[in-house]
Design an enzyme around this catalytic site. Structure first.
Site, PDB file in Angstrom:
ATOM      1  N   GLU A   1      41.558  35.677  17.274  1.00  0.00           N
ATOM      2  CA  GLU A   1      42.152  35.617  15.924  1.00  0.00           C
ATOM      3  C   GLU A   1      43.370  36.528  15.797  1.00  0.00           C
ATOM      4  OE1 GLU A   1      39.172  36.113  12.911  1.00  0.00           O
ATOM      5  OE2 GLU A   1      38.094  34.310  13.499  1.00  0.00           O
TER       6      GLU A   1
ATOM      7  N   GLU B   1      34.927  29.107  16.517  1.00  0.00           N
ATOM      8  CA  GLU B   1      34.233  29.418  15.269  1.00  0.00           C
ATOM      9  C   GLU B   1      34.608  28.370  14.243  1.00  0.00           C
ATOM     10  OE1 GLU B   1      34.685  33.369  13.738  1.00  0.00           O
ATOM     11  OE2 GLU B   1      34.878  34.231  15.752  1.00  0.00           O
TER      12      GLU B   1
END
Length: 460
Positions: free
Chosen positions: A144, A268
């Site tokens: 991320e 995710e």
């Protein structure tokens, strides 16, 4: 998203239009691996096994996240590696999907990493992972990184440093353990800009997967959905948010990966609660995600559902509780039923066809031989006739005790029907824990549109 961070978000029978947007020439990609994040197994030793029990499908890829507090917890987190080692070694074919920190928060920089100052630390990590038997792990280096909440945020002129840092870490780990079979995932968020994607990409030689994290959140007034917006109104909101935010992002990542000959990943993803600007029990989102993930043309190598109630957003579909039992009640029962149906090999209904509320039991503690009430409702987004069934089963062994059928229920588009069903559990049955199951069938009983384990209750 891990339990301490949030991305700024954010059908198996998808519509022909959506598939046309996402479709490309067929490839020979293998079936994607299915993974899950459900906490760290050092604190929940049965978590992943219990999740597989709930899903009815053996999950062989489990996700763990490194802390971002100390170098020791990056180089050699013995408490974490040991626990994951036991899970991986317990059955053949299991792998760890490991989110690896680049440096502890406040104790490093991308520039220092790019200069090679941390190489020795990642050589150490590779050695410790191999010693723990965690070969073949998929490693998310500085996951991320397009999110400003991450210590290794790669914006604000740090794009080149991130790309070089990624190369240094991959090289260090491969050099230290050349036979480990580690795979590396370059993993921003879904909303990264095309320019940032290009500037931070480390090169094909260092990347095995091109990944994106995506949760069902919406902006510009699309979410949260007002309580008065139900049926077709709610489905229209879900579709609009998908079309505006997510479909273009999936196309962007698919094209980027195909241009580089790489497999995609979705490390995710999850539904999201309305309190954190989510779409709630969004069956449309789940259908569209499964359609994309399992479409061979998109060449997805693996996906991992984030089955967790994080502090900054709720996503859990399973019934797995903190002790590895099956007592948790999800906020997203329809999405959970649809997700399970995919892995049970049961095609889900057309998008948005039927949803149900969780059944309630009154009184909550039932006495054998005395009547109690089960209440619930069913909503159909289009005109149809269905059969609604409520079943009472014992939790131990799932033995059917008694059921009630409401046959040939005709719905108009967007209509909700409520059902209040009296039941009695005979005195010949044992005391203990029972549950209500909610089922909806097609009019001819040929298809199960929904099958959901609902409320558990105590019988004296």
């Amino acid at each position: 998203m891990n339990s301490g961070s949030r991305k700024h978000l954010a059908s198996v029978l998808a519509s022909l239009v959506a598939l046309a947007v996402l479709a490309v020439a067929p490839s020979a990609s293998a079936q994607p691996l299915t993974g899950v994040y459900h906490g760290e197994v050092f604190s929940q030793p049965r978590a992943i096994d219990a999740y597989s029990e709930w899903l009815g499908y053996e999950v062989t890829l489990a996700q763990g996240h490194q802390d971002k507090d100390t170098w020791e917890n990056i180089e050699n987190p013995t408490w974490q590696l040991g626990a994951w080692s036991r899970w991986v070694k317990a059955k053949p074919g299991r792998r760890l999907n490991y989110s690896v920190s680049i440096f502890p928060e406040g104790q490093g920089s991308l520039a220092q990493c790019a200069q090679g100052q941390y190489d020795f630390r990642f050589r150490n990590l590779a050695t410790h992972m191999v010693n723990a038997g965690l070969q073949r792990s998929i490693i998310r280096v500085g996951w991320e990184f397009s999110g400003f909440w991450m210590p290794w945020y790669a914006g604000n002129g740090q794009e080149a440093n991130y790309a070089e840092c990624f190369r240094r870490i991959v090289t260090a780990m491969r050099t230290s353990q050349p036979s480990a079979g580690f795979e590396f995932d370059w993993n921003p968020n879904y909303d990264i800009s095309p320019a940032m994607m290009t500037a931070t990409y480390p090169g094909n030689a260092y990347v095995d997967y091109i990944g994106f994290d995506l949760y069902d959140q919406g902006w510009q007034g699309r979410y949260p959905i007002p309580s008065t917006c139900t049926g077709q109104c709610r489905l229209d909101r879900w579709k609009l948010n998908w079309d505006v935010q997510f479909a273009p992002a999936l196309t962007k990542f698919r094209d980027f990966a195909q241009a580089r000959g790489k497999r995609l990943s979705v490390p995710e993803w999850g539904v999201n609660d309305p309190a954190t600007t989510g779409g709630g029990d969004n069956t449309w989102f789940v259908q569209q995600m499964l359609a994309f993930i399992f479409n061979p043309a998109n060449n997805v190598g693996y996906h991992s559902y984030f089955d967790w109630q994080a502090g900054d957003g709720h996503h859990q579909l399973s019934d797995v509780d903190a002790n590895g039992g099956h007592t948790f009640q999800t906020e997203f029962p329809n999405a959970a039923a649809l997700y399970k149906a995919h892995f049970a090999g049961t095609p889900p209904p057309p998008p948005g066809t039927v949803t149900t509320t969780r059944a309630t039991v009154s009184p909550t503690t039932v006495t054998r031989g005395q009547s109690f009430q089960v209440a619930g409702s069913v909503t159909a987004s289009s005109a149809m006739t269905v059969n609604v069934k409520y079943e009472i089963r014992s939790v131990t062994g799932s033995t059917l005790i008694v059921d009630r059928i409401y046959g040939n229920q005709a719905f108009t588009a967007g209509q909700t029907r409520s059902f209040n069903t009296p039941f009695t559990i005979g005195t010949d049955k044992p005391a203990g824990t029972y549950r209500v199951d909610t089922l909806v069938y097609s009019a001819d009983w040929s298809k199960t549109l929904l099958y959901r384990n609902d409320t558990t209750f105590t019988v004296n």
